[in-house]
Each structure stands twice: as structure tokens, then as C-alpha cells.
Motif scaffolding. Structure first.
Motif, PDB file in Angstrom:
ATOM      1  N   ILE A 189       0.841  -1.203   0.000  1.00 58.96           N
ATOM      2  CA  ILE A 189       0.000   0.000   0.000  1.00 58.96           C
ATOM      3  C   ILE A 189       0.877   1.255   0.000  1.00 58.96           C
ATOM      4  N   LYS A 190       1.915   1.262   0.822  1.00 58.93           N
ATOM      5  CA  LYS A 190       2.817   2.411   0.878  1.00 58.93           C
ATOM      6  C   LYS A 190       3.486   2.630  -0.473  1.00 58.93           C
ATOM      7  N   LYS A 191       3.922   1.540  -1.102  1.00 57.98           N
ATOM      8  CA  LYS A 191       4.626   1.636  -2.379  1.00 57.98           C
ATOM      9  C   LYS A 191       3.722   2.206  -3.468  1.00 57.98           C
ATOM     10  N   ILE A 192       2.478   1.723  -3.548  1.00 58.04           N
ATOM     11  CA  ILE A 192       1.606   2.183  -4.626  1.00 58.04           C
ATOM     12  C   ILE A 192       1.141   3.614  -4.385  1.00 58.04           C
ATOM     13  N   LYS A 193       0.990   4.009  -3.150  1.00 59.53           N
ATOM     14  CA  LYS A 193       0.647   5.406  -2.867  1.00 59.53           C
ATOM     15  C   LYS A 193       1.799   6.331  -3.267  1.00 59.53           C
ATOM     16  N   GLU A 194       3.025   5.921  -2.956  1.00 60.67           N
ATOM     17  CA  GLU A 194       4.183   6.723  -3.362  1.00 60.67           C
ATOM     18  C   GLU A 194       4.263   6.817  -4.878  1.00 60.67           C
ATOM     19  N   TYR A 195       3.965   5.715  -5.559  1.00 59.12           N
ATOM     20  CA  TYR A 195       3.996   5.706  -7.027  1.00 59.12           C
ATOM     21  C   TYR A 195       3.049   6.756  -7.591  1.00 59.12           C
ATOM     22  N   TRP A 196       1.787   6.732  -7.150  1.00 57.07           N
ATOM     23  CA  TRP A 196       0.803   7.665  -7.703  1.00 57.07           C
ATOM     24  C   TRP A 196       1.074   9.098  -7.254  1.00 57.07           C
ATOM     25  N   ASN A 197       1.487   9.264  -6.025  1.00 50.48           N
ATOM     26  CA  ASN A 197       1.734  10.624  -5.526  1.00 50.48           C
ATOM     27  C   ASN A 197       2.941  11.277  -6.181  1.00 50.48           C
ATOM     28  N   ASN A 198       3.871  10.472  -6.682  1.00 48.07           N
ATOM     29  CA  ASN A 198       5.078  11.024  -7.297  1.00 48.07           C
ATOM     30  C   ASN A 198       4.954  11.215  -8.807  1.00 48.07           C
ATOM     31  N   LEU A 199       3.866  10.737  -9.399  1.00 47.02           N
ATOM     32  CA  LEU A 199       3.672  10.952 -10.831  1.00 47.02           C
ATOM     33  C   LEU A 199       3.354  12.419 -11.097  1.00 47.02           C
ATOM     34  N   GLU A 200       3.938  12.965 -12.119  1.00 49.49           N
ATOM     35  CA  GLU A 200       3.698  14.365 -12.465  1.00 49.49           C
ATOM     36  C   GLU A 200       2.561  14.444 -13.484  1.00 49.49           C
ATOM     37  N   LEU A 201       1.350  14.282 -12.996  1.00 46.21           N
ATOM     38  CA  LEU A 201       0.170  14.388 -13.849  1.00 46.21           C
ATOM     39  C   LEU A 201      -0.437  15.787 -13.685  1.00 46.21           C
ATOM     40  N   PRO A 202      -1.097  16.302 -14.708  1.00 47.26           N
ATOM     41  CA  PRO A 202      -1.552  17.706 -14.687  1.00 47.26           C
ATOM     42  C   PRO A 202      -2.832  17.917 -13.886  1.00 47.26           C
ATOM     43  N   TYR A 203      -2.743  17.627 -12.579  1.00 49.23           N
ATOM     44  CA  TYR A 203      -3.902  17.803 -11.704  1.00 49.23           C
ATOM     45  C   TYR A 203      -4.148  19.272 -11.341  1.00 49.23           C
ATOM     46  N   ASP A 204      -3.114  20.066 -11.298  1.00 47.13           N
ATOM     47  CA  ASP A 204      -3.194  21.386 -10.676  1.00 47.13           C
ATOM     48  C   ASP A 204      -3.466  22.503 -11.667  1.00 47.13           C
ATOM     49  N   LYS A 205      -3.853  22.189 -12.887  1.00 45.51           N
ATOM     50  CA  LYS A 205      -4.052  23.221 -13.898  1.00 45.51           C
ATOM     51  C   LYS A 205      -5.352  23.994 -13.685  1.00 45.51           C
TER      52      LYS A 205
END
Length: 721
Positions: A259-275
Motif C-alpha cells: 500500500i505504501k509503495k503504490i501510494k508513493e507511485y501515484w503521488n510522485n507521478l507528475e500528472l496535470p492535476y493542478d491546472k
């Protein structure tokens, strides 16, 4: 006793509706995202970014693998039209209790809009059940090459006395299954001993049985009964390796570390959420989930990003859907990826779906796609580099039009020959959808020619367009009909016919926007839109797609954009929220579905997640807040008034527009009396908007607009109600 899946049914808020009806289009005083029109059944993809393995989970917690078309290797048929549960997949893994009956309560949630970790919860008398499902990987450096799925079941005794229970994993599959000697691995033998799907479990199976039904093999893997002491809990984990060559022994694992690993994976992806940031958490969640779903469906093919519509039936880049993906992702700052995708489409020569004369609209769509991307990136050099393709598509259109005199149907003379309407209509007919998009694309080609100072071609193409539009206009007047409410409209088919008025009208709405074919007072355009306005159920147009009594979920965006472009921005917030409320609680949409109170065989149709819906949700929010009108930039035409409460913030962060990258923050003061607007445009070229128009009338009902001329950066206070 018949066994029931753990989470078989979900409570649905049923909203009464009638068809046809004249539902009011306007802004509600209490707009909220509450999924009131959610589909009865749903599924979502929980795989990784650009994942080749489209792992799916249904609302009952069952896991689905191997969506295919046609007939499989042992003759079991697959459907070719939808993701409907129990159809289209080679294998389903269904965890369930034995002899436990129906649950007293149950629900399914996603960890967050940015984390596709799915939780199913249920309570059976004194027992609670929790299933957590997600995709993980062994090698963080190469996650797509070391993929596996994880689902953990945790059972808990809620009482002060002992409770007995037993868990079963049912495997419905078109393949044979064998259990290994340790009884902790089940092999699904696909095409031989060297081609297998593996399911591993953290405890051995006590009983293994199976039988062949008419459609599939059904296997039952029963685990040892569990006698749980008071307040105690028990866990059972499952691993399904997906990537080829992944070591078969991936158990045991640490659930907490996974669970920790997959959360880090998604949280570290640079997807354009903040536009695009909005103050409604429900709308924001759908915006963010739309971005994530787009990247989960996407794949990299020959080093080219392929923005795919969905993970199952629409696992590809389609002729109509694709250009809208390109626009939305350019808005979000993904210019380089989009450019590769566009160039890849022309390099390959075709997108999925119909092509050529019968699907002439593809030529128009491609012309718009290239012109719009060049506008948004302010890149005349790139546009010049694509010029050969623009000329090619215009020549195709000329050839198609010449052939209209040869198709044996005088109704099409001087327009596009008989063709495929799509979007609710199959077959080849004399119809309008090809004409709507070809004319729209020609307008864009003329703009491109003038942009590049190719005046000779611009004049020639304009003359061709004018002659074509004159013929088109005569045909519209020839074919117009009157609906039951007295609206004069243009049907999708030419000539007198009994086609349902709303069917196939998607391209008509596109011809309003982004096609911009008509003057705003065009009577046939207004009459056709009024016909659609008179056909709303749950806020959406009834029967405009493949389901005659169904709702095409993201046609809400086509409808909302039509009203927005015509200056009816006050209608857009209600349409936006009705669109949002047809999503599932896992924050994605099916293509089509029946209304919630539909009587009959309920269907959810197309694909799910259907990412044209994701793209058009992004587009509708973007255009409601910032819309280019020729050489003017208009702000806040479709802004919901509920986003103007004390302390609320709405913002763009370098969102691409025709006039440069737009950054703004609209912040309401703590006393709610004013909004402070800070705005900045970062331009590549010296083509500023003639005006920046702030729709103060939307903000405070004053019927006034504030105009700023030629300014790249400013700050101002706006009075609210």
C-alpha cells in the motif's frame, strides 16, 4: 444453496423521470455532486499509468480480465458493443462467503481521485468484510514490466462471541484451471502450459471443484472454515501476476508495504492535476479522476503516446474522440505528448473506426485538430510543417463532394455522399453528421491558410466553402421537420423520415461548438437546439445515442457547450452538475446508460471508464471559466454561483489558450462581498486578445461586463451580490 457474490447489489438513489419531457434548464440553488444518477452497475480500471494490463474491478468487488472481441479460442462468444458485466471478459475472480446470505449493508469507495485503490465494504450480521484491490509492481525502476494485482480480504468478528465463516474464490473463465500441489496457486491455462495466468493465495485451498457451463468454466476454491474469537479478525491475500516473465513466486508480501509503495507511485507521478482548481470538492475530484483515468487508459505505442478512449471496447484512438483528447490535454500543458500523438495519427494514416468517404467527417475533425493545436501552442512553424496534411484533407473533401453526384441519391448532391452517422446510427444513409464536421473543418483550414498568409488557397477554399454551405442550407430547409412541441428542427437523416428527432444529433451540437457554423440567430440551429432542450431526462438528452431510451452521459458537454457558445452561460452550471451526477462513485462514466427508474433490461453501454467523458468534463469546466470568442477572451460565462461563497478560490495555472498561457486566481473575500481577480497571460507571439471580457453579470447579476483591452497582467476587485 446458491452462493452470492460478496457485494452483489448497491443502494441507488432513484430519481423519478419521464420521457419525453420539458425539464427546465437553469441554475439550481443547490447544485451538488451526489451521484444521484449513477449507473446501476459500474466498473473501473485500477492499473498503472500507461499500463498494458487493463485490470478491472466491478461494483461487487469481482475482478475482470481479458476483454476480447468476437469469439474466443474455444468458441465462447464475446459481445462487440459494451462492457456489460459477465460479457466480454475471459476471466472473472469473484470472492464470496459460503452460506452467508445477503449483506445487511455494503458500499464501494475509491481511496481518492488520485489513488485507484478500491475498497469494498459489507456487513453480514455479526461479521464485517473489507476487500482492498490495487495494482502493484516488484521493480520500481520498471513498474510496467513487473506488474501484479493485489487484493486483500479482511474479515472481523464484531461481537463478544465466536463466529464461524468460510471464504470462497469463484473463477469464471473460458480457460481450464489447475491447482498446484501446495494448493496456494491456481493456474489458468490459456493456450498451453507455457501460457498461463496465475492466481496466488496466502492460505491453501481446502476444496477445489469445477464444472463447465454453456458459456464458461466455473471453478470454486473453498478455503478452510474460520472460527473467529470475539472481536478477532482474519486476513486472506491474493496476488495475480500480470507482466510476462514476472517471477511466479511473489507471495508472501507485506500488505502495508505494498500500500505504501503504490501510494508513493501515484503521488510522485507528475500528472496535470493542478491546472484547473475549483472550490467544489466534488467537481474537483471528477476533474482529477478524469486526468488519472486518461493516463490509465493511455499506452505508449512505438514511442508514441496513444490517448485511448477506454480500457475495453474502446481501447484505441478513434477518429471522432481523438481530436477532443488532443484539445483537452493541450489545455493541461501536455503539448509535447499531444504533438507526438497528432503526428503519429497522420504517420500511421488512420485512426480506429470508419474512414474514407463514408466517414468523411474524419477529414473535418483532423483539420480542426491540427488548427486547434496550432492555435493553443501559438506555433505557426509547426502548422506550416503540417500543411501537407491540411491540403490532403481538403482535397479529400473536394473529391468526396464530387462523388456525391454519383451515389444514386439526389438528396446528397453537392454535399457529402451517403455515409455513416455513428453516435446512435449504424449503416450508410443520406445524412448530415459528415456535412456538419466537414464544413466545420473547412472553416478551420481557411483560418490556417490565412494565418500562414496563403491567401490564394484561403480565397479558393472560402469560395468552395461558401458554395457548399449554400447547398447545405438549402438542404436543411428542405428536410426540416416539426417536433411534438412545435420546434422546427433538422433531423440527422435527409429527406422525410420517422427517425427519433434526438437520434444522432451529437454532430449537430458540435457544429455549434467547436464548429461555429452558424450566426447566433440561425432559426434552424435554434429550433434544433430547442428540440433537444425539450427532450431532457435527468438533465440529459434522451435517446441521442445508441440506446433509444438511454442517456449518452457526456452528450451533456455537447449540450452545455452549445448553450455556452450562444451566450446562455447561465444554463451551463446545471448541465455540468447533471453530467457529474451520472458518474459512478468511483469517479468515472460509462458511455451510455438508462435512466435510474428505467423499467426493462437495464444497460450501461460502450466502455467504462469512458474517457471521452473524462475529456469533455475537463473541456466543459475549462470553457465555462475561460472561452475564446474570436479575438476576445471571455472569463466566467458559465461559472456556477455556488463557487462565489466567502473564501472560495477558482484558479487556472498556465492553461493554454489561443492568446497564451492563462493564469488567474478568483478569490472571494472572507466577508463574501467581493472577489479579487489576479490574471496573467504569458504569450509566445505578439497577438494579444483585442479584449478580455469579465462577465460581471454572472458574478453579481448586474447585466454588465468589464472589458480590458490589450493587457497581459492585471488585478482588480469585483463586486458580488
Amino acid at each position: 444453496m446458491q452462493q452470492k457474490p460478496i457485494l452483489l447489489y448497491f443502494l441507488t438513489l432513484v430519481i423519478a423521470c419521464q420521457a419525453p419531457t420539458r425539464e427546465k434548464i437553469g441554475t439550481s440553488d443547490a447544485l451538488a455532486v451526489d451521484f444521484r444518477y449513477q449507473p446501476r452497475e459500474w466498473q473501473t480500471c485500477y492499473g498503472l499509468k500507461d499500463d498494458l494490463y487493463k485490470s478491472m474491478i466491478a461494483d461487487d468487488g469481482s475482478l475482470w480480465y481479458g476483454f476480447q472481441f468476437g469469439t474466443n479460442h474455444i468458441g465462447f462468444p464475446y459481445p462487440n458493443y459494451c462492457w456489460e458485466r459477465n460479457k466480454g471478459y475471459s476471466t472473472a475472480l469473484i470472492p464470496q462467503f459460503i452460506n452467508q446470505g445477503y449483506p445487511d449493508s455494503l458500499h464501494q469507495v475509491i481511496e481518492s481521485e488520485k489513488l485507484p485503490i478500491v475498497h469494498n465494504y459489507a456487513q453480514y450480521g455479526n461479521l464485517s468484510y473489507a476487500q482492498t484491490t490495487f495494482a502493484s509492481f516488484k521493480d520500481s525502476a520498471n513498474p510496467l514490466d513487473s506488474r501484479y494485482d493485489v487484493f486483500r480480504i479482511k474479515m472481523q468478528n464484531l461481537t463478544a462471541i465466536e463466529e464461524k465463516t468460510q471464504l470462497r474464490l469463484e473463477i469464471n473463465t473460458t480457460f481450464q484451471v489447475r491447482l498446484d500441489e501446495s494448493k496456494t496457486k491456481a493456474y489458468l491455462i490459456l493456450y498451453g502450459e507455457d501460457d498461463q495466468l496465475l492466481v496466488q493465495f496466502s492460505r491453501p485451498v481446502a476444496r477445489f471443484a469445477g464444472h463447465v457451463s454453456k458459456m464458461k468454466y466455473s471453478y470454486y476454491l473453498d478455503f478452510e472454515p474460520v472460527l473467529m474469537p470475539a472481536r478477532a479478525s482474519e486476513e486472506l491475500s491474493f496476488i495475480v501476476p500480470r507482466s510476462q516473465g514476472l517471477p511466479q513466486d511473489v507471495l508472501p508480501i507485506s500488505y502495508d508495504s505494498e500500500i505504501k509503495k503504490i501510494k508513493e507511485y501515484w503521488n510522485n507521478l507528475e500528472l496535470p492535476y493542478d491546472k484547473i482548481i475549483v472550490p467544489d470538492s466534488g467537481i474537483q475530484a471528477l476533474l482529477n479522476s478524469s486526468v488519472r483515468n486518461i493516463y490509465q487508459a493511455r499506452e505508449i505505442k512505438e514511442n508514441i503516446p496513444a490517448f485511448q478512449v477506454g480500457p475495453t471496447f474502446y481501447r484505441g484512438t478513434w477518429a471522432v474522440d481523438g481530436p477532443f483528447f488532443m484539445e483537452a490535454m493541450t489545455y493541461l500543458g501536455q503539448e509535447n505528448e499531444v504533438r507526438k500523438a497528432i503526428e503519429g495519427i497522420f504517420k500511421v494514416g488512420e485512426t480506429q473506426g470508419d474512414t474514407g468517404e463514408s466517414f468523411a467527417k474524419q477529414a473535418g475533425l483532423r483539420l480542426w485538430m491540427v488548427w486547434r493545436h496550432a492555435q493553443l501552442t501559438e506555433d505557426d512553424q509547426w502548422l506550416e510543417g503540417m500543411w501537407q496534411f491540411i491540403e490532403q484533407e481538403v482535397e479529400n473533401i473536394k473529391r468526396y463532394r464530387a462523388n456525391s453526384y454519383k451515389d444514386g441519391n439526389p438528396l446528397t448532391d453537392g454535399m457529402m455522399p451517403k455515409g455513416n452517422s455513428d453516435g446512435g446510427i449504424g449503416g450508410i444513409y443520406a445524412e448530415y453528421t459528415n456535412n456538419y464536421w466537414v464544413l466545420s473543418g473547412l472553416k478551420m483550414a481557411i483560418h490556417a491558410a490565412r494565418q500562414l498568409a496563403k491567401e490564394e488557397q484561403a480565397v479558393e477554399w472560402q469560395q468552395f466553402f461558401d458554395d457548399y454551405f449554400k447547398t447545405f442550407n438549402k438542404a436543411r430547409n428542405r428536410d426540416k421537420q416539426i417536433d411534438q412541441y412545435g420546434n422546427t428542427y433538422v433531423p440527422t437523416f435527409m429527406g422525410h423520415n420517422t427517425l427519433n428527432p434526438t437520434t444522432g444529433q451529437w454532430a449537430f451540437m458540435h457544429s455549434i461548438f467547436p464548429g461555429k457554423l452558424y450566426e447566433n440567430d440561425d432559426r434552424l440551429m435554434l429550433g434544433t437546439l430547442a428540440m433537444l432542450d425539450s427532450s431532457l431526462v435527468e438533465g440529459l438528452i434522451l435517446g441521442t445515442g445508441w440506446l433509444p431510451k438511454g442517456l449518452w452521459t457526456y452528450s451533456a458537454s455537447f449540450h452545455g457547450h452549445s448553450h455556452l457558445w450562444l451566450g446562455n452561460g447561465e444554463r451551463v452550471p446545471q448541465i455540468l452538475y447533471d453530467f457529474a451526477n451520472h458518474a459512478s462513485p468511483l469517479l468515472c462514466w460509462s458511455e451510455e446508460q438508462h435512466p435510474v427508474d428505467f423499467k426493462g433490461d437495464y444497460l450501461a453501454h460502450g466502455d467504462m471508464p469512458h474517457n471521452w467523458a473524462s475529456v469533455d468534463f475537463i473541456r466543459l469546466v475549462r470553457h465555462s471559466l475561460a472561452l475564446e470568442r474570436g479575438d476576445e477572451l471571455h472569463l466566467f460565462e458559465g461559472l456556477p454561483k455556488g463557487w462565489l461563497k466567502a473564501g472560495m478560490v477558482t484558479s487556472f495555472n498556465a492553461v493554454n489558450t489561443t492568446f497564451g498561457k492563462l493564469t488567474f486566481q478568483l478569490k472571494v473575500t472572507n466577508d463574501g462581498t467581493e472577489a479579487i481577480l489576479d490574471m496573467k497571460l504569458e504569450r509566445k507571439r505578439d497577438r494579444p486578445p483585442a479584449k478580455i471580457v469579465i462577465h460581471q453579470d454572472v458574478l453579481n447579476g448586474s447585466n454588465e461586463k468589464i472589458e480590458k483591452a490589450g493587457e497581459n497582467e492585471f488585478s482588480m476587485n469585483l463586486v458580488l451580490n
